[in-house]
Write an enzyme that holds these catalytic residues in place. Structure first.
Site, PDB file in Angstrom:
ATOM      1  N   CYS A  49       6.703  -5.567   3.501  1.00 12.81           N
ATOM      2  CA  CYS A  49       6.992  -5.585   4.680  1.00 12.81           C
ATOM      3  C   CYS A  49       7.491  -6.901   5.255  1.00 12.81           C
ATOM      4  O   CYS A  49       7.861  -7.073   6.367  1.00 12.81           O
ATOM      5  CB  CYS A  49       6.016  -4.987   5.553  1.00 12.81           C
ATOM      6  SG  CYS A  49       4.477  -6.053   5.717  1.00 12.81           S
ATOM      7  N   GLU A  77      -0.410   8.590  -1.745  1.00  9.13           N
ATOM      8  CA  GLU A  77      -0.561   9.501  -3.021  1.00  9.13           C
ATOM      9  C   GLU A  77       0.382   9.361  -4.182  1.00  9.13           C
ATOM     10  O   GLU A  77       0.424   9.611  -5.128  1.00  9.13           O
ATOM     11  CB  GLU A  77      -0.163  10.936  -2.411  1.00  9.13           C
ATOM     12  CG  GLU A  77       1.339  11.219  -1.891  1.00  9.13           C
ATOM     13  CD  GLU A  77       1.349  10.852  -0.335  1.00  9.13           C
ATOM     14  OE1 GLU A  77       0.774   9.788   0.018  1.00  9.13           O
ATOM     15  OE2 GLU A  77       2.054  11.493   0.403  1.00  9.13           O
TER      16      GLU A  77
HETATM   17  P1  NAD Z   1       4.805   5.868   4.749  1.00 11.83           P
HETATM   18  O1  NAD Z   1       4.815   5.871   6.077  1.00 11.83           O
HETATM   19  O2  NAD Z   1       5.780   7.046   3.993  1.00 11.83           O
HETATM   20  O3  NAD Z   1       3.456   6.295   4.197  1.00 11.83           O
HETATM   21  C1  NAD Z   1       2.140   5.855   4.604  1.00 11.83           C
HETATM   22  C2  NAD Z   1       0.931   6.469   4.748  1.00 11.83           C
HETATM   23  O4  NAD Z   1       1.149   7.549   5.687  1.00 11.83           O
HETATM   24  C3  NAD Z   1       0.661   7.306   3.338  1.00 11.83           C
HETATM   25  O5  NAD Z   1      -0.782   7.170   3.366  1.00 11.83           O
HETATM   26  C4  NAD Z   1       1.085   8.555   3.525  1.00 11.83           C
HETATM   27  O6  NAD Z   1       0.464   9.828   2.742  1.00 11.83           O
HETATM   28  C5  NAD Z   1       1.033   8.983   4.938  1.00 11.83           C
HETATM   29  N1  NAD Z   1       1.961   9.664   5.395  1.00 11.83           N
HETATM   30  C6  NAD Z   1       3.296   9.831   5.048  1.00 11.83           C
HETATM   31  N2  NAD Z   1       3.887  10.758   5.626  1.00 11.83           N
HETATM   32  C7  NAD Z   1       3.159  11.159   6.797  1.00 11.83           C
HETATM   33  C8  NAD Z   1       3.312  12.259   7.836  1.00 11.83           C
HETATM   34  N3  NAD Z   1       4.362  13.063   7.974  1.00 11.83           N
HETATM   35  N4  NAD Z   1       2.185  12.543   8.729  1.00 11.83           N
HETATM   36  C9  NAD Z   1       1.136  11.841   8.132  1.00 11.83           C
HETATM   37  N5  NAD Z   1       1.047  11.193   7.309  1.00 11.83           N
HETATM   38  C10 NAD Z   1       1.851  10.484   6.372  1.00 11.83           C
HETATM   39  O7  NAD Z   1       4.986   4.599   4.043  1.00 11.83           O
HETATM   40  P2  NAD Z   1       5.287   4.068   2.510  1.00 11.83           P
HETATM   41  O8  NAD Z   1       6.745   4.333   1.985  1.00 11.83           O
HETATM   42  O9  NAD Z   1       4.058   4.247   1.858  1.00 11.83           O
HETATM   43  O10 NAD Z   1       5.042   2.521   2.897  1.00 11.83           O
HETATM   44  C11 NAD Z   1       6.135   1.727   3.192  1.00 11.83           C
HETATM   45  C12 NAD Z   1       6.492   1.406   4.628  1.00 11.83           C
HETATM   46  O11 NAD Z   1       5.191   0.634   4.808  1.00 11.83           O
HETATM   47  C13 NAD Z   1       7.610   0.501   4.938  1.00 11.83           C
HETATM   48  O12 NAD Z   1       8.294   0.864   5.899  1.00 11.83           O
HETATM   49  C14 NAD Z   1       6.784  -0.841   5.034  1.00 11.83           C
HETATM   50  O13 NAD Z   1       7.531  -1.735   6.013  1.00 11.83           O
HETATM   51  C15 NAD Z   1       5.765  -0.567   5.670  1.00 11.83           C
HETATM   52  N6  NAD Z   1       4.640  -1.696   5.565  1.00 11.83           N
HETATM   53  C16 NAD Z   1       4.150  -2.090   6.718  1.00 11.83           C
HETATM   54  C17 NAD Z   1       3.199  -3.140   6.750  1.00 11.83           C
HETATM   55  C18 NAD Z   1       2.981  -3.915   7.771  1.00 11.83           C
HETATM   56  O14 NAD Z   1       1.715  -4.654   7.809  1.00 11.83           O
HETATM   57  N7  NAD Z   1       3.696  -3.953   8.983  1.00 11.83           N
HETATM   58  C19 NAD Z   1       2.797  -3.639   5.213  1.00 11.83           C
HETATM   59  C20 NAD Z   1       3.269  -2.856   4.229  1.00 11.83           C
HETATM   60  C21 NAD Z   1       4.146  -1.926   4.437  1.00 11.83           C
END
Ligand code: NAD
Length: 499
Positions: free
Chosen positions: A281, A176
């Site tokens: 990441c 979002e």
């Molecule tokens: P996030 O976990 O906050 O959000 C990811 C998704 O989950 C979003 O679409 C969000 O709307 C949803 N979300 C958030 N809170 C939620 C909840 N309580 N319940 C259900 N859905 C929820 O992550 P972010 O801040 O958008 O991204 C950064 C993170 O992603 C870092 O930890 C990074 O390391 C990780 N990441 C990992 C990879 C990989 O391939 N391992 C790649 C890119 C990013």
């Protein structure tokens, strides 16, 4: 105020839940749009419509599906500048980084052009008298992807490319925080010839994610984001009988051996530690020099390089090294962790806490930080900071350096810098981490290999893109068939053909 939409059945559709999130411009701290947050009813409607569109798409021959991907790739190239600009405006990353974000997604789409090749089944002629045996890969039906803010073009394409190429319908629930590019991708998919309803973009937060998790029509979920949410989605999704793969956070170590080219290692750490403000990441967040002499020499090389880094908005030109972090909350969290590092005894060698950018005082810029003498028990070592903060952990020996990376709960990526082939080989064989670089700081596998971490960085059996993605988004059916001619040719089975 610009109001964004969902993308349902090939059209922009206004949100009806009455709930919205602000979409910020991280460089200025201004609200630039608002995005609707879907209700369960809106999500369920998108899934039901996708389920109607899927059978025809699934029955379209894979070569034709591949042609849609091919046209989509052409359109991505055509609109590269437009996509990159929209991406930088919401995410904050520099334009070259934004183009890289689109490019790495585009490469997965290129890989998906070969759907027909990837989906070929197996065949055994004459497994018995008159008996042939063959297997086919069939789409799952409706799959969903839940993606993070940090690669708003690449990761949605990692998910939707293989899912669609395999003949599924796909529900994308992007972050979002930067939802515009995923909507633009959906428009381009339509222009490329994807039938309406096959790709739906539903914007939202936890409510829509929970609706995905509980919707019985959703057969598979691919998630990328932070580890606590990855664990939650994996647990609830699996309990609900879905196929789930979740990729989580990271703490990537780079080991620097005494025989390494230290200038090369320092250059690598600058790009891998501070590029994209550390919001990758696969960023290196921990440097592990082996021996005090290596550590001292490395720090000596890092300091002037860090001091030269140019931090600024994407509009300031291509010589900006990195932009703001994504939200005020992200900035506050990074600075809080920096304070904890100081309080817990780490030595802050480069201090970016007072960084200010004239004219952008309300933007979420964070100056670069370098810590030395970081230890295992400190929060800056244990937690993912996701900002421009590099920690140095001094190891006495190679074995000790290896143990840091091995013992850490995350296992996404890691690297070793050395001139010694034996050490590099030993490292690659023994380390319990998914993606390994040898004199390569960010070892992101290309589209035709698979991407995925171990330990708390990855949940589920199969990785993203590469051949694994075609396995994840299909299920195998194996057919054993027997025909009377086999019996006529002397087979021993007593088989009576239908009258
Ligand atoms: P996030 O976990 O906050 O959000 C990811 C998704 O989950 C979003 O679409 C969000 O709307 C949803 N979300 C958030 N809170 C939620 C909840 N309580 N319940 C259900 N859905 C929820 O992550 P972010 O801040 O958008 O991204 C950064 C993170 O992603 C870092 O930890 C990074 O390391 C990780 N990441 C990992 C990879 C990989 O391939 N391992 C790649 C890119 C990013």
């Amino acid at each position: 105020m610009k109001e964004l939409t969902h993308w349902i059945n090939g059209k922009h559709v206004k949100g009806t839940s009455g709930r919205f999130a602000d979409v910020m411009n991280p460089a200025t701290g201004e609200v630039q749009a608002r995005v609707p947050l879907a209700s369960k009813a809106e999500l369920d409607h998108a899934v039901a419509e996708a389920a109607k569109a899927q059978p025809k798409w699934g029955a379209t021959n894979p070569q034709r599906r591949g042609r849609v991907m091919m046209e989509f790739v052409r359109l991505l190239n055509r609109d590269m500048d437009k996509l990159a600009e929209a991406l930088s405006r919401e995410h904050g990353k520099t334009l070259p980084d934004a183009k890289g974000d689109v490019q790495r997604g585009l490469e997965v789409m290129e890989y998906c052009i070969n759907a027909a090749q990837m989906l070929k089944g197996e065949f055994t002629d004459s497994a018995g008298p008159g008996i042939d045996m063959y297997s086919m890969r069939q789409p799952l039906g409706v799959a969903a992807g839940i993606t993070p803010f940090n690669f708003p073009a690449m990761i949605p394409m990692w998910k939707m490319g293989p899912a669609l190429a395999c003949g599924n319908a796909f529900i994308l629930k992007p972050s979002e925080r930067d939802p515009s590019v995923p909507l633009m991708l959906a428009e381009l998919m339509q222009e490329a010839g994807l039938p309406d309803g096959v790709l739906q973009v539903v914007n939202g937060d936890k409510e829509s994610v929970d609706a995905i998790l509980d919707n019985p029509t959703v057969a598979a979920i691919g998630f990328v984001g932070s580890t606590p949410i990855a664990e939650y989605i994996y647990g609830r999704g699996c309990t609900n009988g879905k196929r789930v793969q979740c990729f989580g956070g990271a703490k990537n170590h780079m080991i620097i051996m005494p025989d390494a080219d230290l200038d090369q290692a320092a250059d690598a750490l600058i790009g891998a530690g501070y590029g994209a403000a550390g919001e990758r990441c696969m960023a290196i967040s921990v440097a592990v020099p082996v021996g005090d002499k290596t550590a001292d020499e490395l720090i000596k090389r890092l300091i002037p390089r860090i001091e030269k880094l140019k931090v600024g908005p994407y509009t300031a030109g291509n010589d900006v090294d990195y932009g703001p972090v994504v939200t005020a909350a992200a900035k506050a969290n990074i600075l809080k962790l920096v304070e904890s590092g100081i309080a817990q005894g780490a030595k802050l060698v480069v201090d970016g806490r007072d960084f200010k950018l004239q004219g952008y005082e309300d933007g979420y810029f964070v100056g670069p930080h370098l810590f030395d003498h970081v230890t295992r028990d400190m929060d800056i070592y244990k937690k993912e900071i996701f900002g421009p903060v590099l920690s140095t952990v001094r190891a006495k020996t190679y074995e000790e350096a290896l143990s840091y990376a091995m013992d850490h709960e995350y296992g996404n990526g890691t690297a070793i810098f050395t001139r010694d082939g034996d050490t590099a080989r030993d490292f690659a064989n023994r380390i319990n981490i998914g993606m390994i670089g040898i004199n390569v700081p960010i070892p992101v596998p290309l589209a035709y290999h698979t991407f995925g971490g171990w330990k708390k960085s990855g949940f589920g059996d199969l990785n993203q893109h590469g051949p694994d993605a075609f396995r994840f988004y299909t299920r195998t059916k194996t057919i054993t068939s027997r025909w009377p001619s086999g019996i006529r040719q002397g087979g021993e089975f007593n088989f009576k053909p239908m009258e």
